[in-house]
Design an enzyme around this catalytic site. Structure first.
Site, PDB file in Angstrom:
ATOM      1  N   GLU A  54      -3.191   7.633  -4.077  1.00  0.00           N
ATOM      2  CA  GLU A  54      -3.126   6.394  -3.301  1.00  0.00           C
ATOM      3  C   GLU A  54      -3.090   5.179  -4.214  1.00  0.00           C
ATOM      4  O   GLU A  54      -3.792   5.137  -5.227  1.00  0.00           O
ATOM      5  CB  GLU A  54      -4.355   6.315  -2.377  1.00  0.00           C
TER       6      GLU A  54
ATOM      7  N   TYR B 250       0.856  -1.192   0.000  1.00  0.00           N
ATOM      8  CA  TYR B 250       0.000   0.000   0.000  1.00  0.00           C
ATOM      9  C   TYR B 250       0.892   1.242   0.000  1.00  0.00           C
ATOM     10  O   TYR B 250       1.919   1.274   0.698  1.00  0.00           O
ATOM     11  CB  TYR B 250      -0.879   0.015   1.263  1.00  0.00           C
TER      12      TYR B 250
END
Ligand code: GDP
Ligand code: MN
Length: 387
Positions: free
Chosen positions: A189, A101
């Site tokens: 993101e 992530y």
């Protein structure tokens, strides 16, 4: 302004972040053709402005044409938490060894950019933050220095990225930071940032929000707003740099300046009228811009009459009148216009308009007079008619 996954990936690619190539399509047939060009296996992904598409059944792998047909048919038109799927992204499927992530956002409290990284990707990152906060690395970046490769590498090490992909992860973080700063994003993101069995590091998903107020610095990004979620005329207006809002009545409202437009709405309502839309043409007297504004206002069939409220300030009334005359000569409006011109050089401006003798264009001196006139005209009466 939130971007769809594939649009975010376009921005990623622009800044050297690795993504899989693919095609955005709108029908099952197009999906089949795209898959043929891309090569099997492919992944079909619902393009909607909400996360958790995988869990909702909006992300499916397809090994052959029959599976593309089956999954494309089920995903297109699917409703994912209120978002109907109009667009499908077809991408070459990736083999996944690990799911990481990565994100860059603004930490408002610290007034600094924040980089977040975790090797626990592919899942809801809020869950990781809650249950294993130590697995989510959070580091501020000095906005003047930017994110260096060294700092990015330290973040990757702190997060526990595999040793052989530290460079790949650091490169991805630096590129993501570039996206965030150079594109004026408020959020960039990647979940998941994958490591392939060949030890390639690549963005499998993209969540990007752009700062709408900075769009003027990125004209090429304007078209990235989700057209399915926007009124066609509002979209056209924003492309032209005009503020346009659609309403339900039958009187078009045009003005130069947001405050003036707002008070014009009130005055028209007080006079018993109902605005169909309003548009702030901004300052200036550019005939082209005025033409565009008039065209947009008239593009709504519900409009029966238009009030163009102008206050000459820095832009002088006679200049605006000249722009109007040029614009009206080009457009030849089919519905009546009331032009209220006040402020700097207003007398001269009204004289020019009167002399131009434009069909369907009436002038007024005050806002009340103009509002009464436009309400009467919209109702099919002459300007002089009572009420
Ligand atoms: P989200 O559910 O909206 O966050 O959509 P994602 O793009 O993150 O996809 C959800 C999940 O689908 C990912 O975490 C992966 O596990 C899986 N996935 C997506 N693309 C691929 C792919 O190309 N290959 C494989 N094997 N899995 C994929
Ligand atoms: Mn995701």
């Amino acid at each position: 302004m939130d971007l769809l996954e594939y649009q975010g990936k376009q921005l990623f690619a622009r800044h050297g972040l690795k993504v899989s190539s693919g095609e955005a399509v709108g029908t099952v047939e197009q999906a089949v053709q795209a898959a043929q060009r891309i090569g099997y296996p492919v992944v079909l992904k619902a393009q909607v402005l909400t996360g958790g598409r995988g869990k909702a059944g909006g992300v499916k792998l397809a090994a052959d044409e029959a599976q593309v047909r089956e999954h494309a048919a089920s995903i297109l038109g699917m409703n994912i938490r209120g978002h109907v799927v109009h667009t499908l992204w077809v991408e070459r499927a990736s083999d996944i060894a690990s799911e990481y992530y990565a994100a860059v956002l603004l930490d408002r409290a610290a007034k600094l950019p924040l980089v977040m990284f975790s090797t626990e990707g592919g899942v809801d990152i809020e869950d990781v933050a809650r249950s294993h906060p130590e697995k989510l690395v959070r580091e501020h970046v000095d906005p003047l220095e930017g994110l260096s490769r060294e700092q990015a590498r330290r973040i990757a090490v702190a997060g526990g990225a595999d040793a052989d992909v530290l460079d790949g992860v650091a490169g991805a973080l630096v590129a993501l930071y570039e996206v965030w700063t150079r594109e004026d994003a408020t959020l960039a993101e990647i979940n998941p940032l994958i490591v392939t069995p060949e030890r390639d590091v690549r963005a499998l998903d993209a969540k990007v929000s752009l700062d709408g107020n900075a769009l003027f610095r990125h004209p090429e990004n304007r078209e990235l707003s989700d057209p399915e979620n926007e009124d066609e005329l509002e979209r056209r207006a924003s492309q032209e740099g005009l503020q346009y809002v659609k309403l339900d009545g039958d009187i078009g409202i045009l003005g130069n300046g947001a405050g003036l437009v707002m008070s014009t709405l009130d005055v028209v309502a007080q006079a018993g009228g109902s605005p169909a839309n309003f548009l702030d043409a901004g300052g200036g007297s550019d005939a082209r811009k005025i033409s565009q504004a008039v065209e947009l206002i008239l593009a709504n069939d519900a409009v029966k009459a238009v009030l163009f409220n102008i206050f000459g300030g820095i832009t002088r009334g006679d200049e605006v009148a000249k722009g109007l005359i040029t614009a009206f000569r080009q457009i030849k409006p089919s519905v009546p216009f009331v032009v209220r011109l006040d402020g700097t050089n207003d007398v001269e401006g009204r004289r020019l308009l009167a002399e131009a003798n434009l069909p369907n264009v009436h002038t007024a001196r005050t806002m009340d007079e103009a509002a009464r006139a436009v309400v009467a005209l919209a109702a099919g009466h002459g300007v002089g008619a009572p009420g």
